[in-house]
Design an enzyme around this catalytic site. Structure first.
Site, mmCIF file in Angstrom:
data_model
loop_
_atom_site.group_PDB
_atom_site.id
_atom_site.type_symbol
_atom_site.label_atom_id
_atom_site.label_comp_id
_atom_site.label_asym_id
_atom_site.label_seq_id
_atom_site.Cartn_x
_atom_site.Cartn_y
_atom_site.Cartn_z
ATOM 1 N N GLY A 1 39.739 50.879 38.100
ATOM 2 C CA GLY A 1 39.070 52.036 38.773
ATOM 3 C C GLY A 1 38.479 52.870 37.670
ATOM 4 O O GLY A 1 37.382 53.316 37.683
ATOM 5 N N ASN A 2 39.373 53.343 36.817
ATOM 6 C CA ASN A 2 38.876 54.176 35.800
ATOM 7 C C ASN A 2 37.694 54.062 34.817
ATOM 8 O O ASN A 2 37.105 54.760 34.246
ATOM 9 C CB ASN A 2 40.210 54.641 34.873
ATOM 10 C CG ASN A 2 40.139 55.651 33.958
ATOM 11 O OD1 ASN A 2 39.612 56.962 34.301
ATOM 12 N ND2 ASN A 2 40.133 55.362 32.752
ATOM 13 N N LYS B 1 46.558 46.993 52.242
ATOM 14 C CA LYS B 1 45.507 47.510 51.374
ATOM 15 C C LYS B 1 44.746 48.683 52.003
ATOM 16 O O LYS B 1 44.247 48.344 52.881
ATOM 17 C CB LYS B 1 44.543 46.302 50.859
ATOM 18 C CG LYS B 1 43.583 46.818 49.798
ATOM 19 C CD LYS B 1 43.803 46.510 48.591
ATOM 20 C CE LYS B 1 42.801 47.143 47.548
ATOM 21 N NZ LYS B 1 43.359 47.417 46.395
ATOM 22 N N LYS C 1 41.875 42.499 42.553
ATOM 23 C CA LYS C 1 41.182 42.079 41.495
ATOM 24 C C LYS C 1 42.094 41.653 40.211
ATOM 25 O O LYS C 1 41.424 40.487 39.484
ATOM 26 C CB LYS C 1 40.082 43.321 40.906
ATOM 27 C CG LYS C 1 40.726 44.125 40.246
ATOM 28 C CD LYS C 1 40.352 44.147 38.645
ATOM 29 C CE LYS C 1 40.792 45.277 37.884
ATOM 30 N NZ LYS C 1 42.084 46.212 37.881
ATOM 31 N N LYS D 1 49.251 44.016 38.637
ATOM 32 C CA LYS D 1 48.975 43.734 37.189
ATOM 33 C C LYS D 1 50.088 42.790 36.827
ATOM 34 O O LYS D 1 49.661 41.944 36.035
ATOM 35 C CB LYS D 1 48.672 45.144 36.546
ATOM 36 C CG LYS D 1 47.483 45.787 37.124
ATOM 37 C CD LYS D 1 47.455 47.050 36.098
ATOM 38 C CE LYS D 1 46.525 48.052 37.100
ATOM 39 N NZ LYS D 1 45.158 47.538 37.604
#
Ligand code: ADP
Ligand code: MG
Length: 364
Positions: A11-12, A138, A254, A326
């Site tokens: 996102g960042n 989500k 993702k 992650k």
């Protein structure tokens, strides 16, 4: 040996976290703010690519903030124009974010390197029996009060859940959608040929558009494949088997899709007898994994073996909405033959590869 870096942008890397200096509240970054953040990311990537031109590169990216914005527009304009299902919103974000990230070519060209990026609209097969469809988790779209959420759910049939407390201690609710596990990437051969032509594909944006394989229904001499919008494909029963896919409403993680993309490319290269080493680089807003995260005794973790990261995961220290997927993605990658993965911040990319920043994960 050919080396391929897969940079998974979080996102960042596209949506800066902005705060209103007067109210102290979080601000939804507008398009210029996102564009400038993407430009900064592309400049960093270009510096690295130009310094290491012998490698191949591939990008993926998240879409949480952008898919939320599209849904918000769709809701507000609902009296005037049709609403959008989530799979179509996901496809829209792949196009728009791919366009935004295509500025990487500008950053490369001003450094004397003429490479193109190509966002590939990517569909990712999920299992229609994935338990996630029965248990949507989500969070997407705008925050609501409990009463608004109940109203929203009653009028539109969307499932909403308690998200967290806001700064004033009030409950925030949001819409939840299923987040099924990625199984197979439909456009994998197209991604591969884009790589082989020397360009930089951008793929599985937002985790990819979730699709399921449609089961054939026999009727006399015909097989029917019922899809969305009253569309049905059909073929004679005795014709060769056919695969038909149809979009489903959900958002795939993702990082899990990026891990699948990395291992699929490795496996395909291996089958052709090619020596391809893929390194999965997950970029996010923290410079690596921390022990005792946000505690006074927080500690950086520079390097973990597969066994060590599995042990940490089993201890339950990684939250499911952020670092958890992650870590799951890294473990899946290393268990499927990947040798090196990283979780780091783009500001310290070179230092990460030198072992001085970020977290490096090794298969042994
Ligand atoms: P992205 O949007 O880049 O995909 P997320 O926001 O989903 O990233 O996940 C990154 C976040 O994970 C960090 O901003 C950090 O707040 C959080 N996090 C949770 N546990 C840890 C940990 N042990 N070490 C580092 N970061 C952690
Ligand atoms: Mg985030």
């Amino acid at each position: 040996m050919r080396k391929l870096y897969l940079f998974a942008l979080g996102g960042n890397e596209i949506s800066p976290v902005l705060t209103d200096p007067e109210t102290g509240k979080m601000v939804n970054p507008d398009l210029p703010a996102q564009w400038r953040q993407a430009w900064k990311t592309c400049e960093k990537l270009a510096e690295f690519i130009v310094a290491h031109q012998e490698n191949a590169y591939l990008l993926s990216h998240g879409n949480g903030p952008q898919i939320g914005n599209i849904l918000l527009r769709s809701e507000f304009a609902g009296d005037m124009i049709h609403k959008l299902p989530i799979d179509v919103c996901g496809a829209d974000t792949q196009g728009a974010l791919g366009y935004m990230l295509a500025q990487l070519s500008n950053s490369l060209r001003v450094r004397g390197l003429d490479l193109k990026t190509a966002e590939i609209i990517t569909q990712v097969i999920v299992d229609h029996e994935d338990p996630a469809f029965q248990d949507p988790t989500k969070f997407i779209g705008p925050p609501m009060t409990c009463e608004e959420a109940a109203e929203y759910q009653k009028n539109l049939g969307y499932l909403c859940r308690y998200y967290k407390l806001n700064d004033q201690g009030k409950e925030i609710w949001r819409r939840v959608v299923p987040s099924p596990k990625p199984r197979e990437i439909i456009e994998i051969d197209i991604i591969e040929s884009c790589l082989n032509s020397g360009n930089i594909p951008i793929a599985v944006g937002g985790g990819g558009i979730p699709v399921v394989e449609v089961e054939a229904q026999k009727e006399g001499n015909l097989e029917h494949y019922p899809c969305s919008y009253d569309i049905t494909y059909q073929k004679p029963v005795d014709a060769p088997p056919a695969k038909v896919f149809c979009g489903v409403e959900g958002v795939i993680d993702k990082d899990l899709s990026s891990s699948l993309l990395a291992t699929s490319l490795m496996e395909r290269a291996q089958k052709r007898g090619e020596d391809l080493q893929v390194e999965l680089v997950i970029l996010t807003d923290v410079d690596g994994v921390k022990l005792n995260y946000q505690q006074p005794d927080q500690e950086d973790v520079r390097s973990l073996s597969l066994a060590e990261v599995k042990e940490l995961q089993q201890s339950g220290i990684f939250p499911s909405g952020s670092m958890g997927p992650k870590i799951e993605a890294v473990i899946a990658f290393l268990e499927s033959g990947g040798q090196k993965a990283y979780i780091t911040n783009i500001q310290v990319l070179e230092q990460t590869f030198a072992g001085q920043a970020g977290t490096q994960f090794l298969s042994s």
